[in-house]
Design a protein around this motif. Sequence first.
Motif, mmCIF file in Angstrom:
data_model
loop_
_atom_site.group_PDB
_atom_site.id
_atom_site.type_symbol
_atom_site.label_atom_id
_atom_site.label_comp_id
_atom_site.label_asym_id
_atom_site.label_seq_id
_atom_site.Cartn_x
_atom_site.Cartn_y
_atom_site.Cartn_z
ATOM 1 N N PRO A 78 0.835 -1.211 0.000
ATOM 2 C CA PRO A 78 0.000 0.000 0.000
ATOM 3 C C PRO A 78 0.863 1.252 0.000
ATOM 4 O O PRO A 78 1.996 1.250 0.504
ATOM 5 C CB PRO A 78 -0.812 -0.123 1.298
ATOM 6 C CG PRO A 78 0.006 -1.011 2.172
ATOM 7 C CD PRO A 78 0.715 -1.971 1.261
ATOM 8 N N LEU A 79 0.332 2.313 -0.568
ATOM 9 C CA LEU A 79 1.003 3.616 -0.544
ATOM 10 C C LEU A 79 0.859 4.186 0.865
ATOM 11 O O LEU A 79 -0.242 4.240 1.411
ATOM 12 C CB LEU A 79 0.364 4.541 -1.574
ATOM 13 C CG LEU A 79 1.196 5.694 -2.115
ATOM 14 C CD1 LEU A 79 2.434 5.181 -2.827
ATOM 15 C CD2 LEU A 79 0.364 6.539 -3.074
ATOM 16 N N GLU A 80 1.958 4.608 1.464
ATOM 17 C CA GLU A 80 1.944 5.023 2.866
ATOM 18 C C GLU A 80 1.791 6.531 2.998
ATOM 19 O O GLU A 80 2.371 7.303 2.236
ATOM 20 C CB GLU A 80 3.229 4.575 3.570
ATOM 21 C CG GLU A 80 3.379 3.062 3.649
ATOM 22 C CD GLU A 80 4.610 2.655 4.439
ATOM 23 O OE1 GLU A 80 5.394 3.561 4.807
ATOM 24 O OE2 GLU A 80 4.782 1.447 4.686
ATOM 25 N N ASN A 81 0.990 6.958 4.004
ATOM 26 C CA ASN A 81 0.854 8.378 4.325
ATOM 27 C C ASN A 81 2.193 8.932 4.806
ATOM 28 O O ASN A 81 2.994 8.216 5.417
ATOM 29 C CB ASN A 81 -0.208 8.587 5.402
ATOM 30 C CG ASN A 81 -1.598 8.185 4.940
ATOM 31 O OD1 ASN A 81 -1.906 8.252 3.759
ATOM 32 N ND2 ASN A 81 -2.439 7.762 5.860
ATOM 33 N N VAL A 82 2.400 10.207 4.545
ATOM 34 C CA VAL A 82 3.655 10.871 4.929
ATOM 35 C C VAL A 82 3.328 12.135 5.710
ATOM 36 O O VAL A 82 2.499 12.944 5.274
ATOM 37 C CB VAL A 82 4.511 11.225 3.690
ATOM 38 C CG1 VAL A 82 5.754 12.008 4.097
ATOM 39 C CG2 VAL A 82 4.897 9.960 2.925
ATOM 40 N N THR A 83 3.963 12.306 6.867
ATOM 41 C CA THR A 83 3.880 13.543 7.642
ATOM 42 C C THR A 83 5.290 14.099 7.770
ATOM 43 O O THR A 83 6.196 13.399 8.240
ATOM 44 C CB THR A 83 3.288 13.291 9.036
ATOM 45 O OG1 THR A 83 1.956 12.787 8.905
ATOM 46 C CG2 THR A 83 3.250 14.587 9.844
ATOM 47 N N ILE A 84 5.465 15.351 7.367
ATOM 48 C CA ILE A 84 6.815 15.917 7.334
ATOM 49 C C ILE A 84 6.767 17.408 7.605
ATOM 50 O O ILE A 84 5.772 18.078 7.308
ATOM 51 C CB ILE A 84 7.475 15.620 5.968
ATOM 52 C CG1 ILE A 84 8.984 15.782 6.047
ATOM 53 C CG2 ILE A 84 6.860 16.482 4.875
ATOM 54 C CD1 ILE A 84 9.709 15.113 4.908
ATOM 55 N N ALA A 85 7.839 17.931 8.195
ATOM 56 C CA ALA A 85 7.915 19.356 8.502
ATOM 57 C C ALA A 85 8.166 20.170 7.239
ATOM 58 O O ALA A 85 8.853 19.716 6.318
ATOM 59 C CB ALA A 85 9.021 19.621 9.522
#
Length: 307
Positions: A78-85
């Motif tokens: 699956p395509l993974e969610n990304v959280t980044i500054a």
Amino acid sequence: MLYRRRREQKSLTGSISRATPSSAHSRYACRTYRLNLEERSARNLAKATILSYPLDHLLHLDTPILTALGLEPDFLYPLENVTIAQGRDAMFTCVVNNLGGYRVAWIKADTKAILAIHEHVITNNARLSVTHNDYNTWTLNIRGVKREDRGQYMCQVNTDPMKMQTAWLEVVIPPDINYEETSGDMMVPEGGSAKLVCKARGFPPPKILWRREDGGDLISRGGPQGKTKVTSLEGDIVNLTKVTRSEMGAYLCIAANGVPPSVSKRIMLHVHCCGFISEINSADKYGVKYEHKLRTDTYQTIIETNL
């Protein structure tokens, strides 16, 4: 007898995988394999043959062949969610098996903007690039992400019907004090009121925590519980009423939203008193009387003389 014969054929067929051209039984094994072919459909035969190929050979087969074999493109992970500054680099990875002649496209789903097709970037955004490892992995790279990059991204394969998977890019922003809307140092009379304001921006929205720099208590008055002492208060605004000189000092507003680093602002509260503390009456040698009033506050001592 027929049942026994079938068992023998099955056993001999099973030995084909171990037969070699130089084997004494190679001719018989080949003959048995031909008999077996008559019982199979052409599709099953082709599939059995192709599946014996190394995987890297399969990757270069034409789309019609893969489709005939039932080997359609399939997402491996699956395509993974990304959280980044904000300001850092983000990356989405799409792994597709059995792609054949189909193409992988990257799309910003919420705006329906096509970003890239296979290894070619379509958008004019110079911060975007795509890479392919010549196997089954396609990567979308976003350099120096900005707040407007936030949203849903799609990895899409142009099958019919279309195959796709999506993931969310969340761009977080560390807290920052809004000095234009935040209180500066202030002076209030003893017994008066002070309103301390601290505003901060960031994403997620920062929370404000108030503390005294010396570790002393913050005194809250006028609430349902009357006078209360706490070591910290949460909120953009702190109202201090009936201020005493014991509340004079430095107050810190600390803004945090889970994205490092937290930031703070130091606000100095000065409290002064304006009461006359003594009166002195005197007269000079000519009998003229004078009234002296000594007034003190936090910063100065003033003597007023009235005739």
